[in-house]
Scaffold this motif. Structure first.
Motif, mmCIF file in Angstrom:
data_model
loop_
_atom_site.group_PDB
_atom_site.id
_atom_site.type_symbol
_atom_site.label_atom_id
_atom_site.label_comp_id
_atom_site.label_asym_id
_atom_site.label_seq_id
_atom_site.Cartn_x
_atom_site.Cartn_y
_atom_site.Cartn_z
ATOM 1 N N SER A 138 0.816 -1.208 0.000
ATOM 2 C CA SER A 138 0.000 0.000 0.000
ATOM 3 C C SER A 138 0.853 1.263 0.000
ATOM 4 N N SER A 139 2.145 1.129 0.328
ATOM 5 C CA SER A 139 3.080 2.262 0.281
ATOM 6 C C SER A 139 3.847 2.304 -1.038
ATOM 7 N N ASN A 140 3.381 1.539 -2.030
ATOM 8 C CA ASN A 140 3.912 1.562 -3.394
ATOM 9 C C ASN A 140 5.334 0.990 -3.486
ATOM 10 N N ILE A 141 5.556 -0.138 -2.828
ATOM 11 C CA ILE A 141 6.815 -0.868 -2.930
ATOM 12 C C ILE A 141 6.509 -2.266 -3.469
ATOM 13 N N LEU A 142 7.184 -2.626 -4.543
ATOM 14 C CA LEU A 142 6.993 -3.940 -5.160
ATOM 15 C C LEU A 142 8.025 -4.912 -4.603
ATOM 16 N N ALA A 143 7.544 -6.037 -4.055
ATOM 17 C CA ALA A 143 8.432 -7.060 -3.491
ATOM 18 C C ALA A 143 8.405 -8.290 -4.375
ATOM 19 N N ILE A 144 9.591 -8.893 -4.578
ATOM 20 C CA ILE A 144 9.693 -10.104 -5.371
ATOM 21 C C ILE A 144 10.727 -11.018 -4.739
ATOM 22 N N ALA A 145 10.400 -12.311 -4.722
ATOM 23 C CA ALA A 145 11.321 -13.310 -4.192
ATOM 24 C C ALA A 145 12.046 -13.985 -5.355
ATOM 25 N N LEU A 146 13.371 -13.966 -5.302
ATOM 26 C CA LEU A 146 14.207 -14.600 -6.322
ATOM 27 C C LEU A 146 15.106 -15.620 -5.626
ATOM 28 N N GLY A 147 14.723 -16.880 -5.730
ATOM 29 C CA GLY A 147 15.477 -17.920 -5.046
ATOM 30 C C GLY A 147 15.367 -17.780 -3.544
ATOM 31 N N ASN A 148 16.511 -17.559 -2.871
ATOM 32 C CA ASN A 148 16.534 -17.422 -1.413
ATOM 33 C C ASN A 148 16.428 -15.971 -0.954
ATOM 34 N N SER A 149 16.323 -15.023 -1.888
ATOM 35 C CA SER A 149 16.363 -13.601 -1.533
ATOM 36 C C SER A 149 15.044 -12.913 -1.849
ATOM 37 N N VAL A 150 14.769 -11.821 -1.110
ATOM 38 C CA VAL A 150 13.608 -10.957 -1.331
ATOM 39 C C VAL A 150 14.122 -9.560 -1.621
ATOM 40 N N TYR A 151 13.651 -8.975 -2.737
ATOM 41 C CA TYR A 151 14.067 -7.643 -3.163
ATOM 42 C C TYR A 151 12.864 -6.700 -3.151
ATOM 43 N N LEU A 152 13.141 -5.430 -2.851
ATOM 44 C CA LEU A 152 12.118 -4.392 -2.817
ATOM 45 C C LEU A 152 12.456 -3.346 -3.873
ATOM 46 N N SER A 156 8.912 4.912 -7.599
ATOM 47 C CA SER A 156 9.055 6.368 -7.609
ATOM 48 C C SER A 156 10.463 6.795 -8.019
ATOM 49 N N ASP A 157 11.481 6.144 -7.431
ATOM 50 C CA ASP A 157 12.868 6.508 -7.749
ATOM 51 C C ASP A 157 13.654 5.350 -8.345
ATOM 52 N N HIS A 158 12.957 4.208 -8.589
ATOM 53 C CA HIS A 158 13.562 3.015 -9.205
ATOM 54 C C HIS A 158 14.693 2.433 -8.362
ATOM 55 N N SER A 159 14.671 2.699 -7.073
ATOM 56 C CA SER A 159 15.693 2.137 -6.186
ATOM 57 C C SER A 159 15.357 0.697 -5.834
ATOM 58 N N ILE A 160 16.393 -0.101 -5.562
ATOM 59 C CA ILE A 160 16.234 -1.516 -5.245
ATOM 60 C C ILE A 160 16.960 -1.801 -3.933
ATOM 61 N N VAL A 161 16.275 -2.509 -3.034
ATOM 62 C CA VAL A 161 16.839 -2.880 -1.738
ATOM 63 C C VAL A 161 16.671 -4.384 -1.555
ATOM 64 N N SER A 399 -0.964 -2.406 -8.319
ATOM 65 C CA SER A 399 -0.438 -1.226 -7.623
ATOM 66 C C SER A 399 -1.489 -0.668 -6.677
ATOM 67 N N PRO A 400 -1.092 0.116 -5.672
ATOM 68 C CA PRO A 400 -2.072 0.640 -4.702
ATOM 69 C C PRO A 400 -3.103 1.569 -5.317
ATOM 70 N N ASP A 401 -2.787 2.259 -6.430
ATOM 71 C CA ASP A 401 -3.788 3.114 -7.075
ATOM 72 C C ASP A 401 -4.730 2.318 -7.968
ATOM 73 N N GLY A 402 -4.475 1.019 -8.137
ATOM 74 C CA GLY A 402 -5.363 0.152 -8.892
ATOM 75 C C GLY A 402 -5.211 0.214 -10.391
ATOM 76 N N CYS A 403 -4.239 0.943 -10.911
ATOM 77 C CA CYS A 403 -4.119 1.141 -12.362
ATOM 78 C C CYS A 403 -3.086 0.240 -13.017
ATOM 79 N N THR A 404 -1.959 0.043 -12.356
ATOM 80 C CA THR A 404 -0.851 -0.704 -12.933
ATOM 81 C C THR A 404 -0.811 -2.107 -12.365
ATOM 82 N N VAL A 405 -0.440 -3.044 -13.230
ATOM 83 C CA VAL A 405 -0.324 -4.447 -12.848
ATOM 84 C C VAL A 405 1.102 -4.901 -13.115
ATOM 85 N N ALA A 406 1.658 -5.645 -12.172
ATOM 86 C CA ALA A 406 2.988 -6.228 -12.339
ATOM 87 C C ALA A 406 2.858 -7.738 -12.458
#
Length: 444
Positions: A138-152, A156-161, A399-406
């Motif tokens: 709901s805070s507009n962060i996309l999370a994905i699990a790749l193997g043993n890791s989770v990335y955020l 907004s700024d295309h940053s990855i954590v 996405s939280p605004d309901g418009c975009t789908v990943a």
């Protein structure tokens, strides 16, 4: 008297003078005196009677002249030249019929982009139909699990954590799900554990253990309750605020849980399993000892049920999708358990999402089309087919605004699609008038 005078006998034409004076024969309108020919009437009253009493008097030249003069082009003594007034209605007719609505202008068709907005690499993503590895907070962060890791990823700024990397003996990650606050995220593991992480401070809060006996492939939040579904077929409600976190269980599935979704009201839970069964549960029955906890047990699918989506604009409407041997999207009335519609999509159904602003449903597919399909509800006519992935599209989130789908696929890519258009105001459900004449004004 001449033949013309005989045919115009007032007593012969005005037959109502011979009828009995009852209320049905009385005329309630007063004639217009200016429209009456009183001279002619006087003549007919006087001369007509004399002619009847003395027939020879009518044969005199003077009598013939009077008859021809006054009787020319007349058929009646009394005539109503003015139209009678329209009767007054007790209830105006316009109030007895519903108001006419102005014809609505034809709404222009919405253009759906055929290609993705963005394509990102997702190396090492696990190609497993029974996992759920993509979620948008709901805070507009996309999370994905790749193997043993989770990335955020922050759009907004295309940053990855990188949030976490699990040890090999505990991984891989088999499910992820954001809490409603948009800050905390649950991570299900192959070793049956579930970890709770704070995405802001990037730290582990707690680990839930002792509930399952195999991988945890499905997660669903209902406020502070985290519902988990495992390979063991068990569904567990966990209160993350207390030490003894297991507060209820649902028993009914005989195989791995593939999908879990709470209704928008938080009252009902839908669960799909590899036993091809769809269950509807009530929140209050989780701690019940009754042998039959479920509200509905639906067995129409012929393959694993993973894709589940509650309708945001119609209560008790649920969409479900079946696996490779089923390929069907089914619409259910969860209150009655009836299947309202079934559509063969031709491909494995991996995910379903409703449009929050229009009557539309989006599905993502695996074997053999590997595409996204936009459906019009309730006709379930195909509006668009979106292609781009080269392998089965296993995961989909909104996405939280309901418009975009990943979407994330076995081709190791994540793609975003602007499929639902510009944000708008959701349309409220139309309420029918419960009583006749409800459109009339009411005095209280």
């Amino acid at each position: 008297m001449s033949s013309s005078s005989n045919t115009r006998n007032p007593l012969g034409e005005q037959n109502f003078l011979l009828r009995k004076p009852n209320w049905e024969n009385l005329d309630r309108f007063i004639p217009n005196r200016a429209a009456l020919d009183l001279d002619y009437a006087h003549y007919m009253v006087r001369g007509g009677r004399k002619g009847i009493e003395n027939p020879e008097a009518a044969s005199t030249p003077y009598q013939k002249l009077l008859t021809e003069t006054f009787n020319m082009n007349r058929a009646r003594i009394f005539t109503f030249k003015n139209k009678p007034p329209t009767p007054v209605e007790a209830i105006p007719r316009r109030l007895l019929s519903p108001p006419l609505h102005k014809a609505k202008s034809t709404k222009p068709s919405r253009r759906v982009p055929q290609g993705p907005e963005r394509t990102m690499d997702a190396p090492g993503i696990v190609d497993n139909f029974y996992s759920n590895l993509l979620d948008w907070s709901s805070s507009n962060i996309l999370a994905i699990a790749l193997g043993n890791s989770v990335y955020l990823w922050n759009p907004s700024d295309h940053s990855i954590v990188k949030l976490v990397t699990i040890d090999d003996e505990d991984g891989p990650v088999t499910s992820i799900s954001w809490a409603l606050d948009g800050q905390h995220i649950a991570v299900g593991l192959d070793n049956s554990w579930v970890q709770l992480w704070d995405s802001v401070s990037v730290r582990l809060i707690r680990t839930l253990t002792g509930g399952h006996h195999g991988r945890v492939g499905s997660l669903a939040w209902n406020k502070r309750i985290l519902t988990t579904g495992g390979m063991d077929g068990r569904i567990i409600n966990n209160d993350v605020r207390v030490r003894s976190h297991i507060v209820g269980t649902y028993k009914g599935h005989e195989a791995e849980i593939c999908g879990l979704k709470w209704s928008p009201s938080g009252q009902h839970l839908a669960s799909g399993g590899n036993d091809n069964v769809l269950f509807i549960w009530d929140r209050s029955t989780a701690s019940s000892n009754s042998p039959r906890q479920w509200l509905q047990r639906l067995e129409d699918h012929t393959a694993a049920v993973k894709a589940l989506a509650w309708c945001p604009f119609q209560e008790n409407l649920l969409a479900s999708g079946g696996g490779e041997l089923d390929r069907c999207i089914k619409l259910w009335n969860t209150q009655t358990g009836s299947c309202l519609r079934s559509v063969d999509t031709g491909s494995q159904v991996c995910g379903l999402l409703w449009n929050n602003y229009e009557r539309e449903l989006l599905s993502c597919h695996g074997f053999s089309k590997n595409e996204l399909i936009l459906w019009k509800y309730p006709s379930m006519v195909r509006m668009a087919e979106l292609t781009g992935h080269t392998s089965r599209v296993l995961f989909m989130t909104q996405s939280p605004d309901g418009c975009t789908v990943a979407t994330a696929a076995a081709d190791e890519t994540v793609r975003t699609w602007n499929v639902f258009g510009i944000p708008g105001v959701s349309k409220p459900a139309r309420k029918e008038n419960p009583l006749p004449f409800a459109h009339l004004y009411t005095i209280r």
